[in-house]
Design a protein around this motif. Structure first.
Motif, PDB file in Angstrom:
ATOM      1  N   LEU A   1     -36.843 -62.726 -47.524  1.00 38.25           N
ATOM      2  CA  LEU A   1     -36.777 -62.902 -46.074  1.00 38.25           C
ATOM      3  C   LEU A   1     -37.964 -63.709 -45.570  1.00 38.25           C
ATOM      4  CD1 LEU A   1     -35.603 -59.540 -44.471  1.00 38.25           C
ATOM      5  CD2 LEU A   1     -34.483 -61.763 -44.387  1.00 38.25           C
TER       6      LEU A   1
ATOM      7  N   SER B   1     -37.975 -67.051 -43.585  1.00 41.74           N
ATOM      8  CA  SER B   1     -38.521 -67.106 -42.224  1.00 41.74           C
ATOM      9  C   SER B   1     -39.513 -68.251 -42.029  1.00 41.74           C
ATOM     10  CB  SER B   1     -39.186 -65.776 -41.868  1.00 41.74           C
ATOM     11  OG  SER B   1     -40.478 -65.699 -42.426  1.00 41.74           O
TER      12      SER B   1
ATOM     13  N   ASN C   1     -40.351 -71.053 -36.713  1.00 45.48           N
ATOM     14  CA  ASN C   1     -39.522 -69.947 -36.252  1.00 45.48           C
ATOM     15  C   ASN C   1     -40.337 -68.941 -35.472  1.00 45.48           C
ATOM     16  OD1 ASN C   1     -37.076 -70.834 -37.477  1.00 45.48           O
ATOM     17  ND2 ASN C   1     -37.979 -70.269 -39.454  1.00 45.48           N
ATOM     18  N   TYR C   2     -41.555 -68.716 -35.938  1.00 48.58           N
ATOM     19  CA  TYR C   2     -42.433 -67.782 -35.239  1.00 48.58           C
ATOM     20  C   TYR C   2     -42.848 -68.373 -33.898  1.00 48.58           C
ATOM     21  CZ  TYR C   2     -42.585 -65.106 -39.533  1.00 48.58           C
ATOM     22  OH  TYR C   2     -42.228 -64.365 -40.615  1.00 48.58           O
TER      23      TYR C   2
ATOM     24  N   TRP D   1     -30.347 -67.720 -40.012  1.00 50.23           N
ATOM     25  CA  TRP D   1     -31.080 -66.763 -40.838  1.00 50.23           C
ATOM     26  C   TRP D   1     -32.591 -66.955 -40.741  1.00 50.23           C
ATOM     27  CZ3 TRP D   1     -29.339 -63.926 -45.593  1.00 50.23           C
ATOM     28  CH2 TRP D   1     -28.011 -63.489 -45.457  1.00 50.23           C
ATOM     29  N   GLU D   2     -33.001 -68.176 -40.537  1.00 47.69           N
ATOM     30  CA  GLU D   2     -34.441 -68.463 -40.512  1.00 47.69           C
ATOM     31  C   GLU D   2     -35.109 -67.719 -39.353  1.00 47.69           C
ATOM     32  OE1 GLU D   2     -32.079 -71.007 -40.588  1.00 47.69           O
ATOM     33  OE2 GLU D   2     -32.185 -71.035 -42.773  1.00 47.69           O
ATOM     34  N   LEU D   3     -34.546 -67.862 -38.156  1.00 56.43           N
ATOM     35  CA  LEU D   3     -35.113 -67.198 -36.983  1.00 56.43           C
ATOM     36  C   LEU D   3     -34.945 -65.676 -37.108  1.00 56.43           C
ATOM     37  CD1 LEU D   3     -36.544 -67.838 -34.377  1.00 56.43           C
ATOM     38  CD2 LEU D   3     -34.338 -67.952 -33.227  1.00 56.43           C
TER      39      LEU D   3
ATOM     40  N   SER E   1     -34.889 -63.874 -39.782  1.00 57.93           N
ATOM     41  CA  SER E   1     -35.897 -63.349 -40.708  1.00 57.93           C
ATOM     42  C   SER E   1     -37.256 -63.253 -40.042  1.00 57.93           C
ATOM     43  CB  SER E   1     -36.019 -64.254 -41.936  1.00 57.93           C
ATOM     44  OG  SER E   1     -34.763 -64.443 -42.491  1.00 57.93           O
ATOM     45  N   ALA E   2     -37.581 -64.284 -39.269  1.00 58.58           N
ATOM     46  CA  ALA E   2     -38.866 -64.263 -38.556  1.00 58.58           C
ATOM     47  C   ALA E   2     -38.905 -63.057 -37.615  1.00 58.58           C
ATOM     48  CB  ALA E   2     -39.056 -65.560 -37.772  1.00 58.58           C
TER      49      ALA E   2
END
Lengths: 376, 288
Positions: free
Chosen positions: B32, B36, B52-53, B252-254, B256-257
């Motif tokens: 994850l 992320s 993403n963060y 999924w990237e966001l 996971s973040a």
């Protein structure tokens, strides 16, 4: 010596016909007594005799079914425990484990809203008086059993209660420490000059420390008196059997004549007692009774001694020698099979006594006590 | 030889927990985390970075939902404690024997059915055509149907209800171990009921309070069903937002973040909670 006679001041603690009934069972059954200021009063009884219930009523955790309870002449009926001028040392001491020693002792003062520097001063004083200066910062579990005991007393005494209640606080200590704490408690009581009410099932604790002892059985007081009275002149068979050791001899009354009570044991042996030492009981021939005889009242004589003309002399054979230092005893079996326990003299005269030796037991008619046996 | 076999035994016994830790906790989290920190720059084209963060902090909806979730979870924990403490005290200290077992069992019984069913139960009570609304209408207190669902109060009710057992159980355990004579000694020394509660009962129950609060807070923070069902569409919860990123937006990237941010938040709150109560995690978990 002083202007105020002690008789005029109300006693510190007074119980009048106190009764506590649970469903169909009277735990405390019409108990009346008073404890004068500054005395050490013990309530002695076997477990389940109601002594804890009595103490909890004095402390205010249980309310009596009937009767009255006065402290310094003021009725305590309906007064909650946190408003009573009594403090209690619990059986397992109940020191607060989440607080240090200083906070424990200061708890009661904090509840009264005493200022912080004043609390610190008085806590320090109280700890000093029980001989534990500079332990304020320690945790409860860092103290030994005897130290905890003294902290528990300091925690109560810092509040200057009229009466201090102690619920078998020595029960959890080992024997050596218990002996030591007995003396210490008595000394502390004298130093504080506070009224102590102490409950215990251990007769030696009560005998050593008390000014007065109440012997309790089945919710009632059997006798109230000084340790000497309770030990030497027990009023009932229960007191005679419970306080101190005693030989118990079931007998039948033969006759009472000229100040002498003649009794007959199951084995047929004749016993003679001083009737004057027995109180005013009216004896009927044939009546069943029990004789209580302290082991130290029994003399041991070599079997060869002349046996004529003396009363209460029974020849026998040593059944067992129980050596226990100053409390050594000898059990002697008479010809009819009955056993008699006698204290071994401290002079060492009979130190060579062995099992199987022939001896004679003898006791003075004034030293035994006889009580009518309970009917049925 | 003997030590070799005992060593083998040791590792064999250790294997399940190690497998569990690596396969189910460590690996997914590493996965994850890797997801992320990858930013999508084109189809099937990713770059490593913290975009993403950054997106979380630049979009007010995200961090406001995040803060709202945190505050409501803390509030739910506090409410659960306030409600659970008297219940636990009653069960542990006032009742005896059979009544005690019965009461304790009655606390547990609702937990024999799934959380979904329990939440539906609340919906039957609270909805416009539900029990409460009808009773109020029948009693003449309101003129028309009342909607009690789909607001923050309904979420709060649901959160407290789903997690109260996890507060009551540790509290009953710690209060059970409080010796009655300590409370009596408190009264004997002149303490009032509130002073005894403050100075004796609560300090003793602290391990139970802390561990109960941690569990309830975690459960509330990670709850998905209750806020969605009782709060309706408008009531945002951070777990719902993660779900949306993964399933609806397929981002999924966001997602996971967000997951990592939630992990950081719960760790942080638990850390401060322990700091505040002056306890270590080890002694809290060890004692209750």
């Amino acid at each position: 010596m002083t202007e105020t006679s002690p008789d005029l001041a109300p006693p510190d603690l007074e119980c009048r016909a106190l009764v506590k009934a649970f469903d169909g069972f009277r735990a405390v059954d019409g108990v009346s007594f008073d404890v004068p200021q500054g005395s050490f009063f013990s309530i002695l009884g076997p477990s389940g005799c109601g002594k804890t219930t009595l103490l909890r009523m004095i402390a205010g955790f249980q309310s009596p079914t009937s009767g009255d309870l006065l402290i310094k002449g003021r009725s305590m009926i309906g007064v909650p425990p946190n408003k009573r001028p009594v403090s209690m040392v619990f059986q397992h001491l109940a020191l607060f484990p989440t607080m240090n020693i200083g906070e424990n002792v200061g708890f009661g003062l904090r509840q009264r809203g005493v200022s912080k520097p004043e609390i610190r001063r008085r806590v320090g004083e109280a700890l000093e008086r029980v001989g534990l200066p500079n332990v304020s910062k320690r945790r409860v579990d860092q103290l030994s059993g005897g130290q905890k005991q003294r902290v528990a007393i300091a925690r109560c005494m810092v509040l200057e209660p009229d009466v201090l209640l102690l619920d078998e606080p020595l029960g959890a200590l080992d024997l050596k420490l218990r002996e030591h704490m007995k003396v210490e408690l008595k000394a502390l009581q004298a130093a504080f000059n506070t009224t102590f009410v102490y409950i215990t099932h251990d007769q030696s604790e009560a005998l050593v420390m008390s000014d007065n002892i109440a012997v309790m059985n089945k919710g009632r007081f059997e006798q109230i008196g000084t340790p000497q009275e309770v030990y030497h002149a027990p009023r009932t068979a229960f007191v005679a059997g419970f306080v101190g050791d005693a030989n118990r001899i079931p007998v039948q009354v033969v006759e009472q004549s000229g100040g002498t009570l003649t009794l007959k044991t199951g084995g047929g042996a004749q016993l003679k007692l001083d009737a004057a030492a027995q109180g005013a009981t009216d004896w009927r021939p044939g009546q069943k009774a029990e004789v209580f005889l302290r082991p130290e009242a029994v003399d041991l004589l070599p079997a060869s001694e002349d046996q004529t003309g003396t009363v209460n002399m029974v020849p026998g054979v040593v059944d067992a020698v129980l050596f226990n230092g100053a409390n050594s005893t000898v059990t002697v079996r008479a010809a009819d099979g009955s056993l008699m326990t006698a204290a071994l003299p401290q002079t060492g005269a009979l130190a060579a006594l062995r099992k199987g030796d022939a001896v004679t037991t003898r006791w003075h008619p004034a030293q035994a006590r006889c009580y009518p046996a309970a009917e049925g | 030889m003997a030590s070799d076999t005992s060593k083998l035994g040791f590792y064999l016994l250790l294997a399940p927990i190690l497998l569990w830790l690596t396969l189910l906790i460590l690996l997914p989290h590493i996965g994850l985390f890797v997801v992320s920190i990858s930013e999508k720059v084109g189809p099937r084209d990713y770059e490593t970075g913290f975009g993403n963060y950054a997106a979380f902090f630049t979009e007010p909806l995200y961090w406001r939902t995040f803060a709202r979730t945190a505050i409501m979870s803390i509030l739910a924990t506090a409410l659960t404690l306030l409600l659970g403490f008297p219940i636990a005290y009653y069960i542990a200290k006032i009742t005896k024997g059979r009544t005690k077992t019965t009461l304790f069992l009655m606390c547990m019984i609702p937990f024999w059915v799934s959380e979904l069913v329990r939440t539906f139960g609340w919906m039957i009570l609270l909805r416009e055509t539900g029990v409460f609304s009808q009773v109020l209408q029948w009693a003449g207190l309101v003129s028309g149907p009342v909607e009690m669902l789909y607001n923050d109060a309904a979420i709060m009710v649901g959160l407290v209800y789903t997690s109260i057992l996890f507060m009551v159980v540790p509290l009953v355990t710690t209060l059970d171990s409080l010796d009655d004579s300590l409370i009596e000694a408190g009264y004997d020394l002149g303490g009032t009921t509130s002073a005894i509660l403050r100075e004796i009962v609560i300090p003793h129950a602290m391990p139970g309070i802390v561990s109960g609060c941690i569990v309830v807070f975690m459960l509330s923070l990670g709850n998905y069903l209750t806020p969605i069902l009782l709060g309706g569409k408008d009531s945002l919860w951070f777990t719902g937002m993660i779900y949306t990123q993964f399933i609806t937006r397929f981002n999924w990237e966001l997602g996971s973040a967000f997951g990592f941010l939630l992990l950081a938040l719960s760790s942080l709150v638990v850390f401060f909670g322990l700091r505040l109560s002056g306890r270590s995690l080890a002694e809290t978990m060890g004692r209750s």
